[in-house]
Design a protein around this motif. Structure first.
Motif, PDB file in Angstrom:
ATOM      1  N   ARG A 116     -20.850  93.642 -46.847  1.00  0.00           N
ATOM      2  CA  ARG A 116     -19.435  94.003 -46.735  1.00  0.00           C
ATOM      3  C   ARG A 116     -19.268  95.502 -46.514  1.00  0.00           C
ATOM      4  O   ARG A 116     -18.438  95.926 -45.699  1.00  0.00           O
ATOM      5  N   LYS A 117     -20.050  96.296 -47.249  1.00  0.00           N
ATOM      6  CA  LYS A 117     -19.973  97.743 -47.057  1.00  0.00           C
ATOM      7  C   LYS A 117     -20.388  98.127 -45.640  1.00  0.00           C
ATOM      8  O   LYS A 117     -19.774  98.996 -45.011  1.00  0.00           O
ATOM      9  N   THR A 118     -21.444  97.460 -45.147  1.00  0.00           N
ATOM     10  CA  THR A 118     -21.887  97.744 -43.784  1.00  0.00           C
ATOM     11  C   THR A 118     -20.817  97.367 -42.771  1.00  0.00           C
ATOM     12  O   THR A 118     -20.558  98.102 -41.807  1.00  0.00           O
ATOM     13  N   MET A 119     -20.182  96.207 -42.995  1.00  0.00           N
ATOM     14  CA  MET A 119     -19.118  95.775 -42.088  1.00  0.00           C
ATOM     15  C   MET A 119     -17.926  96.727 -42.147  1.00  0.00           C
ATOM     16  O   MET A 119     -17.331  97.056 -41.113  1.00  0.00           O
ATOM     17  N   GLU A 120     -17.575  97.183 -43.348  1.00  0.00           N
ATOM     18  CA  GLU A 120     -16.472  98.141 -43.467  1.00  0.00           C
ATOM     19  C   GLU A 120     -16.803  99.448 -42.757  1.00  0.00           C
ATOM     20  O   GLU A 120     -15.957 100.028 -42.071  1.00  0.00           O
ATOM     21  N   ALA A 121     -18.059  99.904 -42.927  1.00  0.00           N
ATOM     22  CA  ALA A 121     -18.466 101.130 -42.233  1.00  0.00           C
ATOM     23  C   ALA A 121     -18.425 100.935 -40.722  1.00  0.00           C
ATOM     24  O   ALA A 121     -17.993 101.824 -39.976  1.00  0.00           O
ATOM     25  N   ALA A 122     -18.869  99.738 -40.264  1.00  0.00           N
ATOM     26  CA  ALA A 122     -18.827  99.459 -38.828  1.00  0.00           C
ATOM     27  C   ALA A 122     -17.388  99.405 -38.322  1.00  0.00           C
ATOM     28  O   ALA A 122     -17.077  99.899 -37.233  1.00  0.00           O
ATOM     29  N   LYS A 123     -16.497  98.801 -39.135  1.00  0.00           N
ATOM     30  CA  LYS A 123     -15.085  98.749 -38.741  1.00  0.00           C
ATOM     31  C   LYS A 123     -14.487 100.149 -38.662  1.00  0.00           C
ATOM     32  O   LYS A 123     -13.747 100.473 -37.734  1.00  0.00           O
ATOM     33  N   LYS A 124     -14.812 100.990 -39.664  1.00  0.00           N
ATOM     34  CA  LYS A 124     -14.311 102.365 -39.636  1.00  0.00           C
ATOM     35  C   LYS A 124     -14.843 103.111 -38.422  1.00  0.00           C
ATOM     36  O   LYS A 124     -14.117 103.860 -37.767  1.00  0.00           O
ATOM     37  N   GLN A 125     -16.133 102.891 -38.131  1.00  0.00           N
ATOM     38  CA  GLN A 125     -16.715 103.546 -36.965  1.00  0.00           C
ATOM     39  C   GLN A 125     -16.054 103.053 -35.682  1.00  0.00           C
ATOM     40  O   GLN A 125     -15.794 103.833 -34.757  1.00  0.00           O
TER      41      GLN A 125
END
Length: 218
Positions: A116-125
């Protein structure tokens, strides 16, 4: 022993239920398991699990030994021991299975959190990339607008230079006309002066002629 195993099994079942539902206790239990899996704690847990497994295997061996005896040779004590050992082996096996379930649930929950953290970081990016793209379009539009304004400025400057040339030409023409008019005035003054001189000469000639005529008459 059986009471202790029952307590362990009940505690493990409660832990599994806590891990299955998102509650404040779940976060606390996950933090506790994270700490347990650090340092020397995993070695201790594995040692305890191995000890329980060895005891369970010995209990199963005892059960097999009792069951291998002839039925006529078994007394009531053997039946009680057989039931006791079977219950202990079942509880120990169930306890080890629940421990494995808790470990896997904790692992999957942690992996899910990291995912989830990785997905959130990807979404922010991705949002940052989209914002940068929109910003790039705005910059491009601004650049085109600036280019258009620069072209207009160059056009206005060329028009201003043309007007300045026209003004300078008009000023030069006015200066030339002024010089020409001054020349005409000087020429007019000179002509007036010559005319006056001629008149004076004519008057002097007339006077001299009239004076000579007067002498002849006398």
């Amino acid at each position: 022993m059986i009471q202790l195993l029952f307590m362990v099994v009940m505690a493990e079942m409660a832990g599994i239920l806590i891990l299955l539902f998102k509650t404040p206790l779940r976060k606390l239990l996950i933090m506790t398991l994270d700490r347990v899996k650090r340092g020397k704690a995993p070695i201790i847990v594995k040692s305890v699990a191995a000890t329980v497994f060895v005891i369970m295997m010995y209990t199963i061996y005892t059960i097999r030994d009792i069951q291998s005896r002839p039925i006529d040779a078994l007394n009531p004590t053997d039946h009680v021991l057989l039931a006791n050992h079977m219950l202990e082996a079942s509880l120990m096996g169930f306890s080890l299975f629940l421990s494995l379930m808790i470990d896997r649930l904790h692992h999957y929950i942690r992996e899910l959190r990291l995912l989830r953290k990785t997905m959130e970081a990807a979404k922010k990016q991705n949002r940052g990339f989209e914002d940068g793209k929109n910003g790039g379009d705005e910059v491009k539009a601004r650049g085109e607008e600036i280019s258009g304004m620069e072209a207009k400025i160059r056009k206005l400057e060329s028009e201003r230079e043309a007007k300045e040339k026209e003004v300078k030409a008009a000023e030069a023409n006015s200066v030339a006309l002024k010089n020409q008019s001054e020349g005409f005035l000087l020429e007019y003054d000179r002509l007036l002066e010559e005319n006056q001189n001629l008149r004076n000469q004519l008057q002097s000639i007339d006077q001299s002629l009239s004076h000579s005529d007067g002498k002849k008459n006398t």
